[in-house]
Write a protein that holds these residues in place. Structure first.
Motif, PDB file in Angstrom:
ATOM      1  N   ILE A 174     -13.148  -3.153   5.096  1.00  0.00           N
ATOM      2  CA  ILE A 174     -11.934  -3.684   4.471  1.00  0.00           C
ATOM      3  C   ILE A 174     -10.754  -2.767   4.753  1.00  0.00           C
ATOM      4  N   TYR A 175     -10.969  -1.469   4.555  1.00  0.00           N
ATOM      5  CA  TYR A 175      -9.869  -0.510   4.735  1.00  0.00           C
ATOM      6  C   TYR A 175      -9.374  -0.504   6.182  1.00  0.00           C
ATOM      7  N   ARG A 176     -10.299  -0.519   7.130  1.00  0.00           N
ATOM      8  CA  ARG A 176      -9.907  -0.380   8.539  1.00  0.00           C
ATOM      9  C   ARG A 176      -9.392  -1.671   9.148  1.00  0.00           C
ATOM     10  N   ASP A 177      -9.949  -2.816   8.725  1.00  0.00           N
ATOM     11  CA  ASP A 177      -9.722  -4.039   9.484  1.00  0.00           C
ATOM     12  C   ASP A 177      -8.941  -5.138   8.783  1.00  0.00           C
ATOM     13  N   SER A 178      -8.778  -5.064   7.463  1.00  0.00           N
ATOM     14  CA  SER A 178      -8.094  -6.176   6.791  1.00  0.00           C
ATOM     15  C   SER A 178      -6.638  -6.268   7.235  1.00  0.00           C
ATOM     16  N   GLY A 179      -6.152  -7.499   7.318  1.00  0.00           N
ATOM     17  CA  GLY A 179      -4.765  -7.704   7.732  1.00  0.00           C
ATOM     18  C   GLY A 179      -3.774  -7.044   6.799  1.00  0.00           C
ATOM     19  N   LEU A 180      -4.043  -7.091   5.493  1.00  0.00           N
ATOM     20  CA  LEU A 180      -3.140  -6.484   4.517  1.00  0.00           C
ATOM     21  C   LEU A 180      -2.993  -4.997   4.759  1.00  0.00           C
ATOM     22  N   PHE A 181      -4.106  -4.298   4.912  1.00  0.00           N
ATOM     23  CA  PHE A 181      -4.040  -2.851   5.113  1.00  0.00           C
ATOM     24  C   PHE A 181      -3.407  -2.509   6.451  1.00  0.00           C
ATOM     25  N   ARG A 182      -3.689  -3.282   7.477  1.00  0.00           N
ATOM     26  CA  ARG A 182      -3.092  -3.021   8.788  1.00  0.00           C
ATOM     27  C   ARG A 182      -1.577  -3.190   8.747  1.00  0.00           C
ATOM     28  N   ARG A 183      -1.113  -4.199   8.050  1.00  0.00           N
ATOM     29  CA  ARG A 183       0.335  -4.406   7.948  1.00  0.00           C
ATOM     30  C   ARG A 183       0.999  -3.240   7.219  1.00  0.00           C
ATOM     31  N   LEU A 184       0.364  -2.790   6.165  1.00  0.00           N
ATOM     32  CA  LEU A 184       0.958  -1.698   5.390  1.00  0.00           C
ATOM     33  C   LEU A 184       0.987  -0.388   6.159  1.00  0.00           C
ATOM     34  N   ARG A 185       0.143  -0.258   7.174  1.00  0.00           N
ATOM     35  CA  ARG A 185       0.136   0.972   7.965  1.00  0.00           C
ATOM     36  C   ARG A 185       1.107   0.930   9.143  1.00  0.00           C
ATOM     37  N   ASP A 186       1.849  -0.153   9.282  1.00  0.00           N
ATOM     38  CA  ASP A 186       2.800  -0.280  10.392  1.00  0.00           C
ATOM     39  C   ASP A 186       4.225  -0.261   9.850  1.00  0.00           C
ATOM     40  N   PRO A 187       4.927   0.881   9.923  1.00  0.00           N
ATOM     41  CA  PRO A 187       6.280   0.956   9.361  1.00  0.00           C
ATOM     42  C   PRO A 187       7.279   0.045  10.072  1.00  0.00           C
ATOM     43  N   GLU A 188       6.959  -0.393  11.282  1.00  0.00           N
ATOM     44  CA  GLU A 188       7.882  -1.269  12.005  1.00  0.00           C
ATOM     45  C   GLU A 188       7.969  -2.651  11.374  1.00  0.00           C
ATOM     46  N   LEU A 189       7.030  -2.983  10.489  1.00  0.00           N
ATOM     47  CA  LEU A 189       7.042  -4.291   9.839  1.00  0.00           C
ATOM     48  C   LEU A 189       7.867  -4.301   8.554  1.00  0.00           C
ATOM     49  N   LEU A 190       8.305  -3.141   8.088  1.00  0.00           N
ATOM     50  CA  LEU A 190       9.071  -3.077   6.838  1.00  0.00           C
ATOM     51  C   LEU A 190      10.382  -3.828   6.979  1.00  0.00           C
ATOM     52  N   ARG A 191      10.823  -4.408   5.870  1.00  0.00           N
ATOM     53  CA  ARG A 191      12.037  -5.217   5.894  1.00  0.00           C
ATOM     54  C   ARG A 191      13.133  -4.578   5.051  1.00  0.00           C
ATOM     55  N   GLY A 192      14.337  -5.110   5.192  1.00  0.00           N
ATOM     56  CA  GLY A 192      15.471  -4.633   4.405  1.00  0.00           C
ATOM     57  C   GLY A 192      15.818  -3.192   4.733  1.00  0.00           C
ATOM     58  N   LYS A 193      16.321  -2.473   3.718  1.00  0.00           N
ATOM     59  CA  LYS A 193      16.722  -1.091   3.942  1.00  0.00           C
ATOM     60  C   LYS A 193      15.559  -0.214   4.379  1.00  0.00           C
ATOM     61  N   CYS A 194      14.369  -0.479   3.840  1.00  0.00           N
ATOM     62  CA  CYS A 194      13.218   0.330   4.243  1.00  0.00           C
ATOM     63  C   CYS A 194      12.947   0.189   5.740  1.00  0.00           C
ATOM     64  N   GLY A 195      13.094  -1.022   6.258  1.00  0.00           N
ATOM     65  CA  GLY A 195      12.860  -1.243   7.677  1.00  0.00           C
ATOM     66  C   GLY A 195      13.897  -0.598   8.564  1.00  0.00           C
ATOM     67  N   ALA A 196      15.125  -0.427   8.055  1.00  0.00           N
ATOM     68  CA  ALA A 196      16.211   0.164   8.835  1.00  0.00           C
ATOM     69  C   ALA A 196      16.298   1.672   8.675  1.00  0.00           C
TER      70      ALA A 196
END
Length: 407
Positions: free
Chosen positions: A335-357
């Motif tokens: 779950i930790y290594r492969d779930s889509g939710l965890f993978r998304r949270l480990r990719d800072p390029e996916l952040l939106r708004g001010k956090c993404g910029a």
């Protein structure tokens, strides 16, 4: 603005302001927290779990708990820090056996009990003898009146203080957690002084997440949050300090490292001035200082951190009520290594708004729990952060410092 006595000094040359785990966080978490039960006799104003007086029959039983610990051990060495929390874990009669089993697997086990009549020297001795190495306790006021009002039950302050002292006498490392909400702002310097006086391995300021009963509490403004984070940074000169759900504390640590080298101070608000003045009255920064400041650890929801609920649901954080699976049907490492939710949270390029910029997104990323609580989007901007991306004046020095934090 003048520096409070004893506040943030320059650390040893070459020491990074932010630490990262030595292993790849996509493969192995730094910390696993397991909510053993939601049973707890307290009625805390901020409770994430909305704890109940009785135990849930759906809880992981002893056999399922052992399988969970087997899964945690299978991440490999060094094993994640394993924290047994609740509710009140002392409500489980098998707690000592569970601590002993985790220890036998080579896990570093910590226990996070509530300040209740179960927090006895005998119980603390039992978990220590079973192998627990650390204890975390909550302190949300510097007096019985303040703390007990927040916890909803009279006597909690005294039970907590007695348990704290017993734990230290027994050789357990003690972390003290303080909820930072409007309720505690005026008392924050007093709590820091109490923590310094009593002694603790670590003091953690928990920035409130609007979930569970915490939805009913007044949120801080971004400007107030900034003042609190800088005050906590100052406190790091005299006691080891961290934050929970205050990931922009890492941004503050980097900014202050650059400013300190230049002999400059940040422009802060009236709350910071009040906290600093009260700290000076209390003598918080007087006397001996820490030889080395404790750098914050770059660990966030799903990125080095994983939470397992009392029923086995796996969340990136206990304050982020989105499940990535259940350990009853899928192993935790998978779950930790492969779930889509965890993978998304480990990719800072996916952040939106001010956090993404933001130029700090790879080392901060904001609170995903608070973003979700405010917007329903785990990748949205953290509403508690008042920093405007790109506004820090010394970007070249900041880049050099940020590079030094990488593995």
């Amino acid at each position: 603005m003048s520096r409070p006595a004893g506040a943030a000094g320059r650390g040893p040359r070459g020491r990074t302001p932010v630490r990262r785990p030595r292993h790849a966080i996509g493969e192995r978490p730094f910390i696993v927290i397991w909510e053993t039960t939601r049973a707890c006799p307290l009625a805390c104003l901020h409770c994430r779990a909305e704890a109940q007086t009785g135990r849930d029959p759906r809880e992981l039983d002893g056999a399922a708990a052992r399988l969970l610990m087997d899964q945690i051990a299978s991440f490999g060495k060094p094993s994640p820090l394993f924290v047994i929390t609740g509710g009140d874990p002392f409500q489980r009669p098998d707690l000592t056996d569970l601590v002993g089993y985790g220890t036998s697997l080579g896990l570093r086990v910590a226990v996070s009990p509530s300040g209740t009549p179960t927090l006895t020297r005998a119980n603390l001795t039992a978990v220590r003898d079973a192998g627990a190495v650390a204890l975390s306790l909550s302190l949300d006021g510097s007096t019985a009146e303040r703390h007990d009002a927040f916890r909803g039950v009279p006597g909690v302050f005294d039970w907590t203080l007695e348990g704290w002292r017993d734990a230290r006498a027994l050789g357990l490392k003690v972390q003290i957690n303080t909820t930072v909400s409007r309720h505690s702002l005026a008392d924050l310097a007093d709590v820091a002084a109490l923590v310094r006086r009593e002694g603790a391995m670590l003091w953690s300021g928990f920035l409130l997440v609007p979930t569970g009963r915490g939805e009913q509490l007044d949120a801080l403004t971004p400007a107030e949050t900034e003042d609190v984070l800088h005050f906590l940074y100052d406190c790091g000169a005299v006691l080891a300090t961290k934050t929970t759900e205050g990931h922009h504390f890492r941004r503050v640590a980097l900014q202050r490292a650059v400013l300190d080298r230049r002999g400059e101070r940040p422009e802060l608000g009236p709350l910071y001035a009040r906290l600093s003045a009260r700290a000076a009255e209390l003598g918080l920064f007087d006397g001996e200082r820490r030889a080395v400041r404790r750098p914050p650890m770059d660990v966030s929801s799903g990125r080095g951190f994983v939470f397992v609920s009392h029923t086995g649901e796996v969340h990136p954080s206990g304050f982020l009520p989105v499940s990535a699976g259940n350990v009853r049907s899928r192993p935790l490492p998978e779950i930790y290594r492969d779930s889509g939710l965890f993978r998304r949270l480990r990719d800072p390029e996916l952040l939106r708004g001010k956090c993404g910029a933001c130029e700090f997104k790879a080392v901060c990323g904001g609170s995903r729990s608070r973003a979700y609580g405010a917007t329903g989007d785990v990748l949205a901007a953290d509403p508690y952060c008042g920093y405007e991306p790109g506004s820090f004046p010394y970007q070249d020095e900041l880049r050099d410092l940020t590079e030094s934090t990488k593995n």
